[in-house]
Design an enzyme around this catalytic site. Structure first.
Site, PDB file in Angstrom:
ATOM      1  N   SER A 254     -36.475 144.469 -38.949  1.00 61.75           N
ATOM      2  CA  SER A 254     -36.422 143.051 -39.296  1.00 61.75           C
ATOM      3  C   SER A 254     -35.912 142.278 -38.085  1.00 61.75           C
ATOM      4  O   SER A 254     -35.504 142.864 -37.080  1.00 61.75           O
ATOM      5  CB  SER A 254     -35.517 142.828 -40.499  1.00 61.75           C
ATOM      6  OG  SER A 254     -34.174 143.012 -40.095  1.00 61.75           O
ATOM      7  N   LYS A 255     -35.897 140.957 -38.234  1.00 61.90           N
ATOM      8  CA  LYS A 255     -35.540 140.089 -37.115  1.00 61.90           C
ATOM      9  C   LYS A 255     -34.192 140.409 -36.492  1.00 61.90           C
ATOM     10  O   LYS A 255     -33.978 140.182 -35.307  1.00 61.90           O
ATOM     11  CB  LYS A 255     -35.552 138.629 -37.578  1.00 61.90           C
ATOM     12  CG  LYS A 255     -36.956 138.095 -37.773  1.00 61.90           C
ATOM     13  CD  LYS A 255     -37.165 136.834 -36.934  1.00 61.90           C
ATOM     14  CE  LYS A 255     -38.618 136.451 -36.830  1.00 61.90           C
ATOM     15  NZ  LYS A 255     -39.125 135.674 -37.934  1.00 61.90           N
ATOM     16  N   ARG A 256     -33.270 140.942 -37.319  1.00 64.26           N
ATOM     17  CA  ARG A 256     -31.946 141.175 -36.721  1.00 64.26           C
ATOM     18  C   ARG A 256     -31.986 142.329 -35.711  1.00 64.26           C
ATOM     19  O   ARG A 256     -31.059 142.506 -34.922  1.00 64.26           O
ATOM     20  CB  ARG A 256     -30.889 141.392 -37.796  1.00 64.26           C
ATOM     21  CG  ARG A 256     -30.972 142.696 -38.501  1.00 64.26           C
ATOM     22  CD  ARG A 256     -30.108 142.653 -39.751  1.00 64.26           C
ATOM     23  NE  ARG A 256     -30.551 143.638 -40.683  1.00 64.26           N
ATOM     24  CZ  ARG A 256     -30.034 144.836 -40.776  1.00 64.26           C
ATOM     25  NH1 ARG A 256     -29.025 145.179 -40.012  1.00 64.26           N
ATOM     26  NH2 ARG A 256     -30.524 145.700 -41.634  1.00 64.26           N
TER      27      ARG A 256
END
Ligand code: GLU
Length: 488
Positions: A254-256
């Site tokens: 995911s984006k993190r």
């Protein structure tokens, strides 16, 4: 075997996730490895989720990475239209056929009723099959009254459904776990689940390749194929893509974890060809563990049996390494062309010796977006402390650095031609005269020219790129700095 046909069937969300790009790539490679056809189909039946310009993002991405489709909305083909919203009227008759054969039914439940099922004590995960056994009379009455309806698939209430996936092997799901899913929505559009099956059949798709999140839905699709008496496609489900967490564990990418979209990765300075190469290895491994592949080499080497079911971890460091390999394999001119936007960002109205600049950057850069920071010192000498002149290995200190600069400045000033060669020859005649190592002379020159200890390239290249006037100016400034401090 029948001619192999694969399809990439993205829903246009405006964003090409690396997982989607991997699916497209594998579909393409599977088609190529069997000399088959690769089809692009846009699945836009979820009208609420439509994003303006999203289809263009799909075309642009595929084009940029060099994955060309044999059939699709923009290139045509014998099985069009290739955009589901343009096929809208085609699905209802198929659903009605299932109603007739008792494999589907009209559902007139209101939104309020459906919402209430998810509230209160009796929280229910799926639809409670309220309309499954309405009498024909009741159905006719509701239809005649124009009550909004959906059409639902009638799942078997006993037994189980088994299928074989090329990657995951045999999968069995109990039929009681299958919800009576909607096939046609109240707006008349088919659901993704329904349109996907009908279109895969009508478009003659032989291999369905997609993320493993679809594994548990596949029995529902298979029951549809069975109901129509259609041949099942070969299923190739791909392993999950994970990201590394700070504590060392992994979780769904995911984006993190970092950029997850193709465009974002490109904007970060990764090359499309390196991204594709890296993505190819997320879940597939060639027999000889080779890592660097062009797209056409992938098409030659790829085979379905190299796909693994264990989750693949997206390793940004590895991608960065690979990107560096691609950058280094380029010609100097090719590299300069790619780097030019960064060069022009720092030097909008000035021309440096781009060739020399590229020659010192190319071996060091791993991502294009590093360049602007790496070359900023050419534009502006950073504030620096005279401590930088002290270096054990080069045997320099703030006293002998003065001697070195005092020797270097006049020979450089006397040069008629300012080239790497002339600077090299002028400077390297000095250490012998001064009875010092080359490093003792070059260290203070580089510090004064760059104002920092870690630089791309050595003193000679840096002086060349700075140009004579700026180079001499900086050396004099360094000399003055040292002298002022030595006085105190
Ligand atoms: N439209 C689906 C998606 O974007 C396609 C899934 C499939 O390939 O069947 O995820």
């Amino acid at each position: 075997m029948k001619d192999v046909r694969t399809r990439f069937a993205p829903s246009p969300t405006g964003f090409m996730h690396v997982g989607n790009l991997r699916t497209a790539l594998y579909e393409y490679l599977i088609a190529k490895s069997f000399n088959g056809k690769f089809v692009l189909r846009i699945e836009d039946t979820d009208q609420e989720r439509l994003v303006e310009g999203a289809v263009q993002v799909i075309y642009d991405t595929l084009k940029q990475v060099g994955i060309f489709h044999d059939e699709g909305p923009d290139v045509g083909g014998d099985f069009g239209p290739y955009i589901q919203s343009k096929r809208k009227n085609l699905y209802l008759p198929y659903a009605q056929e299932l109603v007739k054969s008792g494999k589907a039914y009209y559902c007139f439940c209101s939104k309020e009723r459906l919402d209430s099922m998810h509230k209160g004590e009796h929280v229910f995960e799926g639809y409670d099959r309220h309309c499954r056994d309405l009498s024909q009379e009741e159905v006719d009455k509701q239809l005649a009254a124009g009550t909004p309806y959906v059409i639902r698939q009638k799942m078997p209430m006993t037994g189980f459904t088994t299928f074989t996936d090329v990657v995951y092997g045999e999968i069995t799901i109990e039929n009681t776990e299958l919800e009576d899913q909607i096939l046609i929505k109240s707006d008349g559009y088919p659901t993704y689940n329904f349109a996907n099956v009908v279109d895969d059949h009508l478009m003659g798709i032989t291999h369905v390749v997609r993320g493993c999140e679809y594994l548990t839905s596949t029995p529902k699709y298979n029951l549809l194929y069975e109901a129509y008496g259609w041949k099942l496609p070969t299923y190739v489900h791909l392993p999950m893509i994970m990201g590394k967490n700070e504590d060392g564990s992994v979780s769904k990418l995911s984006k993190r974890h970092g950029s997850t979209g193709f465009v974002d990765l490109v904007n970060e300075g990764y090359l499309p060809e390196a991204i594709v190469n890296y993505i190819a290895l997320l879940g597939w491994c060639p027999k000889d563990n080779r890592e660097i592949f062009t797209l056409s080499e992938l098409a030659e080497y790829f085979s379905v049996d190299g796909i693994s079911k264990s989750p693949a971890v997206f390793d940004y460091d590895k991608l960065t390494w690979m990107n560096g390999e691609y950058l280094r394999a380029m010609t100097l001119d090719g590299f300069t062309q790619l780097a030019m936007p960064s060069y022009k960002k720092v030097f909008p109205d000035q021309d440096l010796d781009w060739g020399v600049l590229s020659s010192i950057l190319q071996p060091r850069v791993t991502k294009l977006n590093q360049i602007a920071d790496m070359i900023h010192f050419f534009k502006e000498l950073p504030e620096y402390s005279t401590e930088l002149f002290i270096n054990k290995k080069s045997k320099t200190n703030t006293t002998n650095s003065v001697t070195m600069l005092e020797a270097a400045i006049p020979v450089l000033e006397s040069l008629d031609y300012w080239t790497t060669e002339s600077i090299h020859d002028a400077l390297l005649a000095l250490p012998e005269k001064l009875e010092v190592k080359n490093g003792t002379l070059l260290w203070p020159v580089r510090i004064a020219a760059a104002g920092m200890t870690v630089t791309p390239g050595g003193a000679i290249e840096i002086l060349t790129i700075l140009g004579k006037a700026e180079a001499i100016k900086r050396l004099n400034m360094g000399l003055k700095k040292l002298k002022d401090e030595n006085k105190e």
